[in-house]
Design a protein around this motif. Structure first.
Motif, short mmCIF file in Angstrom:
data_model
loop_
_atom_site.label_atom_id
_atom_site.label_comp_id
_atom_site.label_asym_id
_atom_site.label_seq_id
_atom_site.Cartn_x
_atom_site.Cartn_y
_atom_site.Cartn_z
N GLY A 222 -4.36 8.12 -5.23
CA GLY A 222 -4.46 6.54 -4.49
C GLY A 222 -3.66 6.73 -3.31
O GLY A 222 -4.00 6.43 -2.02
N LEU A 223 -2.17 7.28 -3.53
CA LEU A 223 -1.41 6.85 -2.53
C LEU A 223 -1.66 7.98 -1.29
O LEU A 223 -1.59 7.67 -0.08
CB LEU A 223 0.10 6.89 -2.96
CG LEU A 223 0.51 5.70 -3.73
CD1 LEU A 223 1.57 5.94 -4.57
CD2 LEU A 223 0.59 4.57 -2.74
N LEU A 225 -4.69 8.99 -0.53
CA LEU A 225 -5.77 8.43 0.13
C LEU A 225 -5.57 7.30 1.06
O LEU A 225 -5.97 7.14 2.11
CB LEU A 225 -6.87 8.04 -1.00
CG LEU A 225 -7.79 9.31 -0.97
CD1 LEU A 225 -8.87 8.57 -2.33
CD2 LEU A 225 -8.63 9.25 0.02
N ALA A 226 -4.55 6.54 0.34
CA ALA A 226 -4.00 5.36 1.25
C ALA A 226 -3.51 5.89 2.52
O ALA A 226 -3.93 5.09 3.66
CB ALA A 226 -3.34 4.55 0.55
#
Lengths: 549, 504
Positions: A222-223, A225-226
């Motif tokens: 997630g991070l 990708l963020a």
């Protein structure tokens, strides 16, 4: 108990002094970089570097063109610098003097000083280290020269330092805001240079690894990708832009202005058939390493190696004070360049190595952020600040003894080469130093000019009105004019003598055109530059022969 | 010393038949007591709005026939301008919230410092309709609230024709703080009417509203009280955040959760930070009861009575603040059910916009310029974006596939440039705002789904057309959202958080 005044004030004063270091550095940065810009401006050095004029012309064509618009930004060079030049480029003086780009690069240098301070401070925990890093940056003569030019380097260093700074802060504090800012600066870097793509890829991996180690796979994914969701927009939008403009998302890799095409031309100019670094990793590494040395000088290189060894030693002992991954991500542009040199996408030539020319030596500057970070690590040694002080003094002394700006010298080397190779023409690199611009300045009397944008030096030196030019950026009009030149153009300019061996699309399309032979008169033919003028008007016979070489 | 208080289980009791309310006057149910009817959605359009719509319906086609190109250019330029302004405002709101976390700061020490003895009576309204399968979960969640039982006034609002839920309730033992109230039959049937009925019997100084499938954070009531105290006398409403407990059920629930993360973690806190009107979320709203009664409570004819109430509070000079306390709900996992639910929300937004725009000058005077513009963006702009999105996407698609010559003629250069930037940057920003929402809510596994949100927006456009159609045909019809589609933890023989089947 009464405490003596000095005893109460001293700790506070020290605190106050250290808080003055950043403002002091920024004052120095503004003074030094503005002084450098003034020097370049007064001595007409802003636009002498190879691609300077091309960068200015791209920005200018957006607002000054038969078909103005953002499509003039093209698909070869990434657009950030040209977009940032737009507020200045409309002004004729700022454009022609190169200040439109020099101002952008100079402001970027201020940002570089600020982020060098912050990055070094975060890595070392010392404001003094931050100040030292800023001074080392400002005492680099190559950066000082490049920050006066309309080139990408100063902007790249600024945004790369910014992204690394916020990444280091994110690693320390896990604040989402820092991750977003790192992504934003990564986005700017990747919109400026292709080397920035390597940087953001490395940083996305770094974010994913660190987040994964802290919070498991979901956090890593997630991070990572963020971060990539913001920084990765640059390549994504660039692919879309290429696709929209030229029907291929990868047009920038293969168009006539691509890096590979430019390399072919450079080799053709130099009269060499094979690059010494092609598919030779040690040679590619050696050439890049020497370019770095040329750009940084011996003091910085030595200090950076010492900083790297210290970091390695701490890592081996598992006692590293900071997570080294964000700092190491700054090596990605250098690795990318070594690969590009190895693969022949680009090349670095150094006067001391074959082919004994100078080309792209400035690429050595792309690891300046990494080296500043490594040097800052020395502050963690015992007497670290003292060591850093010695490094700074040595660097300043070196500069005082006589600044050696290899990037600046690059142009001189190439000018000498051009002067000695009058017979190797058909290329654009040497033409501006010949009589072509003078001829056009004296004899151009209006009308549309069919000319390749590759001859931007000629256009710039001749002071031709851009609104009268028909070039590749005009797309449909350009294609139609190549098909039927006499309907659209009063003048035709070609460079080179042998079609196919040159990137000049006008020569390739019209060198044996019966239309040109019938409707146009050759009015200038010198050192590979040919100028035609339409026959429908009276033309003084004396001018037809042009100027002898 | 803080007085310990126990939870409900040992003193559960059967639903007392005599506690079911009967025969309250219908006027009390529809809300807006003492307010002029033009502030209700009972009438969809006022006379001038009807005339305006009529002129538009006639004039626009006429202009399109007579001056096709010029009319289309004007429409596109207006659309691009609206879209750009809305995007910029939402960008500012989102970034403000992301950077500064403007929710009312409430620490653990603040909560610990509360003295149970001095806490006020708190009414909790639980409107339920055909919720037999989730009612045990609801009772459990309310029972888990960290608030003295003797200071709780929980009202389960049961529609008269809902035998199914009544039967489910009959099988449960409820604590004395629970009261089951039967809402008499009447029109328009729906949640706001039930809430108004419950409010008319509320004994608390404050009241909270929860939906049937809600699982609020246990300390939410206390946090709300602290927010009221910190916010000052002008704070009439505290909105808690909503999220979903079933994000990984399917793609729709992932999208829905991602959307809620952006809305409740960024947009609403951003509006709060800017001092702008807040369209309330449908549940986990906490009110000062006296203010709620004063402003006329919920409009029973508005199918997003929550959003309408938030705007009405702002018009009357009251403020809504956001607290960092989450209520978990069930994300709609069925596409058809989702479209029904979303069409109701959009229909309600249209109703709300029409109601408050009946006198634009008065609205401007009451809200101030910022509040007025914010209302236009957050309510009007949201409807507009659902309408415009597919049209602009389709035009872009058509252009790149077939390059029709007529299309560029509709975009003069400034419109083209602003439109392109707004289209690209706007869409990317809205996608990224969902990424930020996921980050803020620590929903890392959903970040990748933020990039597929444009597909979700297409579904919203489908819901928009259903909403418009229904606004014409059945303006006050309440599309019931089906709950319990997500598999809940088994509640039956085993005691779960104080809930026990009567047969266990």
């Amino acid at each position: 108990m009464i405490v003596p005044t000095f005893a109460r004030l001293r700790p506070g004063s020290r605190q106050d002094l250290s808080s003055l270091l950043l403002p002091l550095l920024m004052l120095l940065a503004v003074a030094v970089t503005s002084g450098a810009l003034a020097w370049s401006y007064i001595n007409d050095n802003i636009v002498i570097y190879g691609d300077s004029v091309s960068h200015l012309q791209i920005a200018r064509q957006v607002v000054d063109n038969i078909t103005p618009g953002v499509s003039q930004l093209g698909t070869s060079w990434l657009p950030l610098l040209h977009v940032l030049e737009l507020p200045f480029i409309w002004n004729d003086h700022l454009w022609h003097s190169g200040l439109a780009g020099g101002i952008v690069s100079t402001i970027a240098a201020w940002g570089s000083a600020f982020f060098a301070f912050r990055l070094a401070q975060e890595l070392s925990g010392s404001k003094f280290a931050g100040f030292a890093a800023g001074l080392l940056l400002l005492s680099n003569p190559n950066l000082l020269y490049m920050q006066t030019t309309p080139m990408n380097e100063s902007l790249f260093i600024c945004t790369a330092l910014g992204s690394a700074h916020y990444l280091v802060r994110w690693v320390k504090d896990s604040r989402d805001q820092d991750l977003v800012l790192a992504g934003l600066f990564g986005l700017a870097t990747a919109f400026n240079r292709y080397e920035g793509w390597a940087l953001i890829l490395a940083q996305a991996v770094v974010v994913a690894i660190i987040a994964w180690r802290r919070g498991g796979w979901e956090a890593g994914e997630g991070l990572g990708l963020a971060y990539a969701s913001l920084a990765g927009l640059a390549p994504l939008l660039w692919f879309v832009w290429n696709w929209v403009l030229f029907g291929s998302p990868f047009d920038f890799l293969s168009n006539p202005f691509s890096s590979r095409s430019n390399m072919d031309i450079a080799m053709q100019e130099a009269g060499i058939s094979t690059l010494p670094t092609l598919h030779n990793l040690p040679a590619a590494t050696q050439y890049y390493g020497l370019a770095v040395y040329e750009m940084m000088g011996p003091v910085m290189c030595l200090a950076a190696v010492a900083g790297a060894l210290y970091l390695l030693w701490r890592l081996i002992r598992r006692q590293a004070e900071v997570n080294p991954l964000p700092l190491l991500s700054l090596a990605a542009p250098g690795i990318f360049l070594i690969y590009s040199i190895y693969d022949g996408i680009t090349a670095i030539w150094l006067p001391d190595l074959a082919p004994h020319l100078a080309l792209n030596v400035r690429y050595g500057l792309y690891v300046l952020p990494l080296m500043l970070g490594l040097v800052a690590m020395l502050s963690r040694l015992p007497l670290g600040n003292l060591i850093l002080g010695v490094v700074v003094v040595a660097q300043l002394a070196l500069m005082a003894m006589g600044p050696s700006a290899a990037a600046f010298d690059e142009q001189r080397v190439n000018e000498e080469f051009c002067a000695s190779r009058v017979e190797v023409l058909g290329t654009d690199r040497c033409i501006p130093f010949t009589a072509g611009p003078e001829y056009l300045q004296q004899n151009y009397d209006g009308g549309r000019i069919l000319i390749s944008a590759r001859l931007d030096w000629l256009i710039y030196e001749s002071d031709l009105p851009i609104k009268e030019l028909i070039h590749e950026g005009n797309r449909d009009l350009w294609r139609e004019a190549l098909q039927d030149p006499s309907t659209y153009a009063r003048w035709i300019v070609m460079s080179g003598t042998q079609p196919g061996l040159t990137a000049d699309a006008v020569l390739n399309a019209l060198h044996d055109s019966p239309v040109v032979a019938q409707d146009y008169a050759k009015v200038f033919d010198s050192r590979g530059l040919t100028i035609y003028r339409r026959n429908d008007e009276v033309w003084p016979p004396s001018a037809v022969s042009g100027e002898s070489p | 010393m803080k007085k310990p208080h126990s939870r409900c289980p040992s003193w559960f009791r059967r639903v007392p038949r005599n506690s079911v309310g009967q025969g309250s006057p219908p006027a009390a149910h529809i809300g807006l007591k003492g307010l002029p009817p033009q502030q209700s959605a009972q009438r969809v359009l006022t006379r001038w709005q009807r005339w305006f719509g009529f002129v538009l319906a006639l004039g626009l086609p006429a202009f399109l026939i007579l001056y096709t190109q010029a009319t289309l250019i004007c429409l596109l330029a207006a659309s691009v301008s609206i879209y750009t302004l809305c995007s910029l405002y939402k960008l500012a709101v989102t970034l403000r919230a992301f950077w500064s976390s403007p929710e009312v700061p409430i620490s653990g020490e603040d909560i610990a410092a509360l003295d149970d003895d001095s806490l006020p009576l708190y009414t909790v309204l639980l409107p339920v309709y055909r919720e037999a399968n989730v009612i045990p979960q609801l009772i459990e969640s309310v029972a888990a609230l960290d608030y003295p039982r003797d200071k709780l006034d929980v009202k389960i609002l049961l529609e008269a024709d809902d035998r199914e839920t009544a039967r489910a309730l009959a099988g449960l033992q409820l604590a004395p703080c629970f009261e089951v109230i039967e809402v008499p039959e009447g029109k328009p049937q729906g949640k706001p009417r039930a809430c108004n009925f419950g409010l008319s019997r509320a004994r608390g100084k404050f009241c909270a509203l929860y939906d049937a499938e809600d699982r609020p954070d246990p300390d939410q009531l206390k946090k709300s009280l602290i927010a009221f105290a910190k916010g000052g006398r002008r704070v009439a409403c505290v909105q808690a955040k909503l999220s979903y407990y079933n994000p990984s059920q399917n793609l729709l629930t992932r999208w829905f959760t991602t959307e809620y993360s952006a809305w409740f973690d960024l947009v609403l806190p951003g509006l709060h930070a800017w001092g702008a009107p807040i369209p309330l979320g449908g549940t986990s709203n906490h009110f000062r009861v006296d203010v709620l009664r004063e402003v006329g409570s919920w409009d029973a004819f508005n199918v997003t009575e929550d959003a309408d109430l938030g705007i009405r509070l702002y018009r009357r000079g009251w403020r809504t603040v956001i607290i960092d306390s989450v209520t978990y709900e069930e994300a709609n996992s069925s596409l058809l059910s989702w479209i029904r639910q979303r069409s109701r929300w959009i229909k309600g937004y249209i109703q709300t916009w029409l109601v408050h725009m009946r006198n634009p000058l008065r609205l401007l005077r009451e809200m101030g310029l910022h509040g007025f513009l914010s209302f236009q963006v957050m309510v009007g702009g949201t409807i507009f974006s659902y309408l415009a999105n597919p049209i602009f996407w389709a035009m872009t698609g058509v252009w790149y596939i077939s390059r029709p010559e007529a299309l560029p003629a509709l975009f003069p250069l400034p419109v083209f440039y602003i439109g392109t930037v707004a289209f690209v940057a706007g869409n990317l920003f809205f996608i990224y705002s969902h990424v930020l929402g996921c980050l803020r809510h620590r929903q890392y596994s959903l970040v990748k789904y933020a990039w597929t949100m444009p597909l979700y927006w297409l579904l919203m456009s489908v819901a928009l057309w259903k909403a418009i159609f229904q606004l014409v045909r059945r303006p006050h019809y309440w599309e019931k959202t089906e709950h319990g589609l997500h598999e809940l933890p088994q509640v039956g023989k085993v005691s779960v958080g104080g809930i026990r089947r009567a047969d266990s």
